[in-house]
Structures are given as C-alpha cells and as structure tokens.
Design an enzyme around this catalytic site. Structure first.
Site, PDB file in Angstrom:
ATOM      1  N   LYS A   9       0.796  -1.306   0.039  1.00 37.96           N
ATOM      2  CA  LYS A   9       0.159   0.242  -0.086  1.00 37.96           C
ATOM      3  C   LYS A   9       0.879   1.050   0.062  1.00 37.96           C
ATOM      4  O   LYS A   9       2.062   1.390   0.364  1.00 37.96           O
ATOM      5  CB  LYS A   9      -0.883   0.064   1.343  1.00 37.96           C
ATOM      6  CG  LYS A   9      -1.761   1.369   1.200  1.00 37.96           C
ATOM      7  CD  LYS A   9      -2.664   1.058   2.487  1.00 37.96           C
ATOM      8  CE  LYS A   9      -3.776   2.440   2.822  1.00 37.96           C
ATOM      9  NZ  LYS A   9      -3.189   3.461   2.531  1.00 37.96           N
ATOM     10  N   LYS A  14       7.321   0.944   1.400  1.00 36.38           N
ATOM     11  CA  LYS A  14       7.775  -0.090   0.519  1.00 36.38           C
ATOM     12  C   LYS A  14       8.930   0.117  -0.167  1.00 36.38           C
ATOM     13  O   LYS A  14       9.920  -0.478  -0.301  1.00 36.38           O
ATOM     14  CB  LYS A  14       6.659  -0.426  -0.458  1.00 36.38           C
ATOM     15  CG  LYS A  14       6.979  -1.144  -1.888  1.00 36.38           C
ATOM     16  CD  LYS A  14       5.659  -1.404  -2.631  1.00 36.38           C
ATOM     17  CE  LYS A  14       4.987  -0.262  -3.092  1.00 36.38           C
ATOM     18  NZ  LYS A  14       5.704   0.962  -3.589  1.00 36.38           N
ATOM     19  N   LYS A  40       4.723   8.528  -8.695  1.00 37.38           N
ATOM     20  CA  LYS A  40       5.254   9.446  -8.025  1.00 37.38           C
ATOM     21  C   LYS A  40       6.673   9.443  -8.394  1.00 37.38           C
ATOM     22  O   LYS A  40       7.512  10.469  -7.950  1.00 37.38           O
ATOM     23  CB  LYS A  40       5.367   9.305  -6.702  1.00 37.38           C
ATOM     24  CG  LYS A  40       3.868   9.315  -5.899  1.00 37.38           C
ATOM     25  CD  LYS A  40       3.791   9.533  -4.354  1.00 37.38           C
ATOM     26  CE  LYS A  40       4.472   8.398  -3.696  1.00 37.38           C
ATOM     27  NZ  LYS A  40       3.818   7.029  -3.956  1.00 37.38           N
ATOM     28  N   ASP A 127      -2.129  -0.271  -3.906  1.00 37.16           N
ATOM     29  CA  ASP A 127      -3.363   0.114  -3.529  1.00 37.16           C
ATOM     30  C   ASP A 127      -4.419  -0.433  -4.329  1.00 37.16           C
ATOM     31  O   ASP A 127      -5.707  -0.839  -3.895  1.00 37.16           O
ATOM     32  CB  ASP A 127      -3.561   1.675  -3.501  1.00 37.16           C
ATOM     33  CG  ASP A 127      -2.716   2.381  -2.528  1.00 37.16           C
ATOM     34  OD1 ASP A 127      -3.152   2.656  -1.202  1.00 37.16           O
ATOM     35  OD2 ASP A 127      -1.447   2.310  -2.650  1.00 37.16           O
TER      36      ASP A 127
END
Length: 249
Positions: A9, A14, A40, A127
């Site tokens: 998530k 991570k 990102k 996600d």
C-alpha cells in the site's frame, strides 16, 4: 536472472524497504536493477542522493523514438541500476498504462540483455491491482512476489487483495507469492496481526523490519541505511532480508 515484484500500500515504506534491499543485494555482489512502478517516481531516490531521475514516460514524450538506455537508466549507490516508469500528468491519462508503456520500452531497447542483471526488482504500488499495476504479475515479468505490510488495517487489506491477485494468476504459471515483509509501525499486537494475516492468505512472514529513526536519518541524506550506516543494526536487518530472498532461489 531473478525477477521479483514487491507490492504494498502507498505510504507503507515499500520503496524504502526495496531500495535498502537492492543496496544490500548489491553489497553481496549481485547486479541489481530496480524499477519504480509508481507515478510518483520516487522508488530509487535513496540510491541516487535523493534526487529525481528521468522517468521513462517523460523521456518517451520528449524524445519519442530516439530514446536510448542511457537516457533512462541511472547507476546508483553500489552499482544498482535505477529506473522509474513515471506516470501521466495528474488528472490526465492512466498511470497503469504508463507502466505498460515503460515495460514495452525496456523490451524494445533490450535492457535486460544489455545489462544482464542478476536480480530485477519491480517496486509496485499495491493500492489497486489492475491494468498496468498487475503487469509484473503477468507475462513472465516476475517470478515471485513479496508484499510489504504493517499491522494497520488498510495496509493488511491491501496485502490481502494483492495476494488474491497473485492467486488469480497462479494456474497460468505466472509469479508466485514468496511471503510478507512486516515493516513495523508499532501498532498494538502488530506481529500477531500480520502473522494471522499470513496464515489466512497461505504464506509466511519472511522478515520483520522494526521501526527505527535511523531509516529517516539516512533518507534525509538521500541515502539508504545500508549506504549511510553500514555498521548499524538496521543494515543487518536489510542484509538478513537479502540473504533470505537469495536463499529462496
């Protein structure tokens, strides 16, 4: 060449885990290629001094058919080969499609044959597991999947969904689930909760990464713990994770 996809998530830590793992594997003499699969584009920043690197999507947009491997691959600490898929402008386009385009570009440019990494690690946002975000699970891109989670409810919910997606592809000889990586957030009964989850989804917890301020201290320098503090106990934790993943081979 081993191909590993690591899901989790958003905000679970991570990418921090993946970059420290990559650096630990490099310290063990492995040639590692880390591919960030998040719009990102911040998966590899701790391997390159905290600075952003050119994304595959942006480079494709600017150079079109003239893209070369040296335009999109940056050698980071320890010789880790760093790539970022990138994503579209927020509100425009599909981030999943961006991952597909990035993977197609790497195949067209023969990136794996050229650099011949021992280990390729895909750092994938977990996600949602649809479209491009499921690419590392399919078509032979990865052999195994690890999921980073904490004891937080939404993190474990995402982990369960990812495990379900892996099972969906199990009968097609695609990636298999290697286990959970517990990146602790100091939630009450956290270890118990995550071990219970692992039993429910039919896997194990391969490593417990304790919460430690030295991780943020290293990130503020734009480095991994393994690079910035090689003698710290957290470096031992990431080295142990690297050993366990190598042993899984």
């Amino acid at each position: 060449m081993r191909k590993i996809a690591i899901y989790g998530k958003g905000g679970i830590g991570k990418s921090t885990t993946v970059s420290n793992l990559s650096r630990a594997l490099a310290a063990k003499g492995k040639t590692v290629m880390q591919i960030g699969c998040d719009p990102k584009a911040d998966s590899t920043k701790n391997l390159v001094g905290g600075q952003p690197i050119p994304t595959i999507l942006k480079t494709l947009k600017e150079k079109k058919k003239n893209v070369q491997l040296e335009d999109i691959i940056v050698e980071g600490d320890g010789g880790v080969l760093c790539l970022e898929a990138g994503g579209p402008t927020p509100g425009i386009g599909c981030a999943g499609r961006g991952i597909i385009s990035a993977f197609e570009t790497l195949e067209t440019l023969h990136a794996y044959d050229t650099y011949q990494p021992d280990i390729v690690i895909y750092d994938v946002l977990g996600d949602v597991v649809c479209g491009g975000f499921a690419m590392p699970l399919r078509n032979g891109y990865s052999d195994e999947v690890y999921i980073v989670t904490s004891g937080e409810m939404m993190s474990m919910y995402a982990a369960s969904n990812i495990a379900g997606a892996v099972r969906q592809f199990a009968n097609r000889d695609y990636a298999s689930l290697g286990g959970l990586i517990l990146n602790a957030k100091n939630i009450e009964n956290e270890e118990h909760l995550v071990h219970k989850l692992s039993q429910e989804i039919g896997t194990g917890v391969i490593q417990h990464i304790p919460r430690n301020p030295v991780v943020q201290k290293a990130e503020h320098q734009g480095k991994t713990v393994v690079e910035a503090y090689p003698e710290d106990e957290m470096t031992y934790v990431y080295m142990t994770l690297a050993d366990k993943i190598l042993k899984e081979d």
